[in-house]
Design a protein around this motif. Sequence first.
Motif, PDB file in Angstrom:
ATOM      1  N   LEU A 134       5.321 -59.428  37.001  1.00  0.00           N
ATOM      2  CA  LEU A 134       5.834 -60.606  36.297  1.00  0.00           C
ATOM      3  C   LEU A 134       7.030 -61.072  37.118  1.00  0.00           C
ATOM      4  O   LEU A 134       8.035 -60.371  37.196  1.00  0.00           O
ATOM      5  N   THR A 136       9.759 -64.164  38.294  1.00  0.00           N
ATOM      6  CA  THR A 136      10.351 -65.459  37.998  1.00  0.00           C
ATOM      7  C   THR A 136      10.381 -66.299  39.266  1.00  0.00           C
ATOM      8  O   THR A 136      10.976 -65.901  40.272  1.00  0.00           O
ATOM      9  N   TYR A 165       7.081 -68.022  35.019  1.00  0.00           N
ATOM     10  CA  TYR A 165       7.012 -66.565  35.034  1.00  0.00           C
ATOM     11  C   TYR A 165       5.618 -66.186  35.501  1.00  0.00           C
ATOM     12  O   TYR A 165       4.675 -66.176  34.713  1.00  0.00           O
ATOM     13  N   GLU A 168       2.655 -63.946  33.657  1.00  0.00           N
ATOM     14  CA  GLU A 168       2.947 -63.766  32.220  1.00  0.00           C
ATOM     15  C   GLU A 168       1.685 -63.658  31.362  1.00  0.00           C
ATOM     16  O   GLU A 168       1.704 -63.010  30.325  1.00  0.00           O
ATOM     17  N   PRO A 200      11.985 -64.213  30.408  1.00  0.00           N
ATOM     18  CA  PRO A 200      10.901 -63.449  31.046  1.00  0.00           C
ATOM     19  C   PRO A 200      10.506 -62.213  30.234  1.00  0.00           C
ATOM     20  O   PRO A 200       9.330 -61.847  30.183  1.00  0.00           O
ATOM     21  N   ALA A 203       8.407 -63.405  27.517  1.00  0.00           N
ATOM     22  CA  ALA A 203       7.133 -63.955  27.998  1.00  0.00           C
ATOM     23  C   ALA A 203       6.030 -62.895  28.037  1.00  0.00           C
ATOM     24  O   ALA A 203       4.849 -63.227  28.119  1.00  0.00           O
ATOM     25  N   VAL A 204       6.430 -61.628  27.979  1.00  0.00           N
ATOM     26  CA  VAL A 204       5.429 -60.559  28.003  1.00  0.00           C
ATOM     27  C   VAL A 204       4.720 -60.530  26.652  1.00  0.00           C
ATOM     28  O   VAL A 204       5.364 -60.427  25.609  1.00  0.00           O
TER      29      VAL A 204
END
Length: 304
Positions: A134, A136, A165, A168, A200, A203-204
Motif C-alpha cells: 500500500l 502513497t 493509495y 488499497e 492510508p 484505506a485498508v
Amino acid sequence: LRFAVLAGGTGSAKLLRGLKAVAGEFTVISNVGDNFWRHGLFVAPDLDTAVYTLAGLEDSLRGWGLRGDTFNALGQLARMGEETWFNLGDRDLATHIFRTEQLARGRRLAEITSMICERLGVKQRVIPCTDDRLETYVTTSTGPMHLQEFWVKNRGEPDVIGVEYRGEDGAKPVRAAVEALEVADRIVFCPANPVTSILPILAVNGIRQAIGRSRGRKVAVSPMVGRGPVSGPAGKMMRAIGVEANSLAVSRLYGRLVDCMIVDPADSQDAKVIEREGIEAVESPILMRNLGDEARLAREVMTA
Ligand code: GDP
C-alpha cells in the motif's frame, strides 16, 4: 484500559513518547504508505519511527532515525555513484537489512516488526495496518511520484494535484490490528498528516469497519494549530484533496470515526463548528515542545 493508537511519523512520535511515559502498555497501528525499496532494502520509516521512539533510541530532534547514528555507508554509496537523497544511518541500516532478509525468508511485515520490537526491548505492540503493498503516491504537475520522492527527493516542492493509495483495493488488514481496534477501550488518532499518515491506514479494507465496531472512545489530536500544520506538507496535501488546512477540515475527514477531537485554544472558532457538527471538541494546548508537553497531552488523550 486497552489503548489502540493510529500513528504516522514525526508528529505521532511525540505523542507516542508521552503515552509511553504515562500509559505504559498500548498497541500502535502504523501507517505503511511511506514504505519503499531503497538500495535493495525494504525501508519502513513510520514503523521504525514508532519502534525507535518506544525503544528510547530515537533521534527526537530530527524526528527520524537513531540517535547518534553516522552515515558512512551512505557516503560510500554516493562515492560509488548512487543517488543518496534518502538518509539511512549506519545503525539504522541494520533494521532494513534484518527486515529485508526476513521478508526474503517469507515472513510477513507484522511478524518481522514484532521480532524487531522484541529484540529492541519495546514493551508496546507495533503493528503495520497491512502486510500488503500500500503506497502513497502524490500526483504532481510533472506526474505521479512516491511520497518519499515528493517529500525527500524533491523537498516537497512540486505542486500537488492529488493523492492516491496504490494497492488499497487489495490490501488486507493485519488481523492483530483489527482485533486491537475491536477490543480497545480507547482509540487514539495521533496528531499526524491526515492525508499521508491516517487516511492510508483507514484505506485498508476492514480498518474503518473495525473502528466503527469498537465500543471504545475515539479521540483524535489535531495536527493543525492556527491556520495550518505544525510542520510538514499536510497543508499542501489537504488542499490537493480539496479541503482547507485546519482542524475543522481534519475533523470532517475523520467524520463519525471519532467521538472527540482535541484542538488548540488558538482554534476555538473551529472547535465551535466541530461541536455543532456532532463531534466533541476539547480545547487544550496541542503543541508539543518537550517531554512535559508530550506527557501532558498524552494524559489529556487518555481522559478526554
Ligand atoms: P510524517 O510521516 O513525518 O509526516 O509524520 P506524521 O504524519 O505523524 O506527522 C506530521 C504531522 O504532525 C504534521 O501535520 C504536523 O502538523 C503534526 N505535528 C508535528 N508536531 C506536532 C505537535 O507538536 N503537535 C501537534 N498537534 N501536531 C504536530
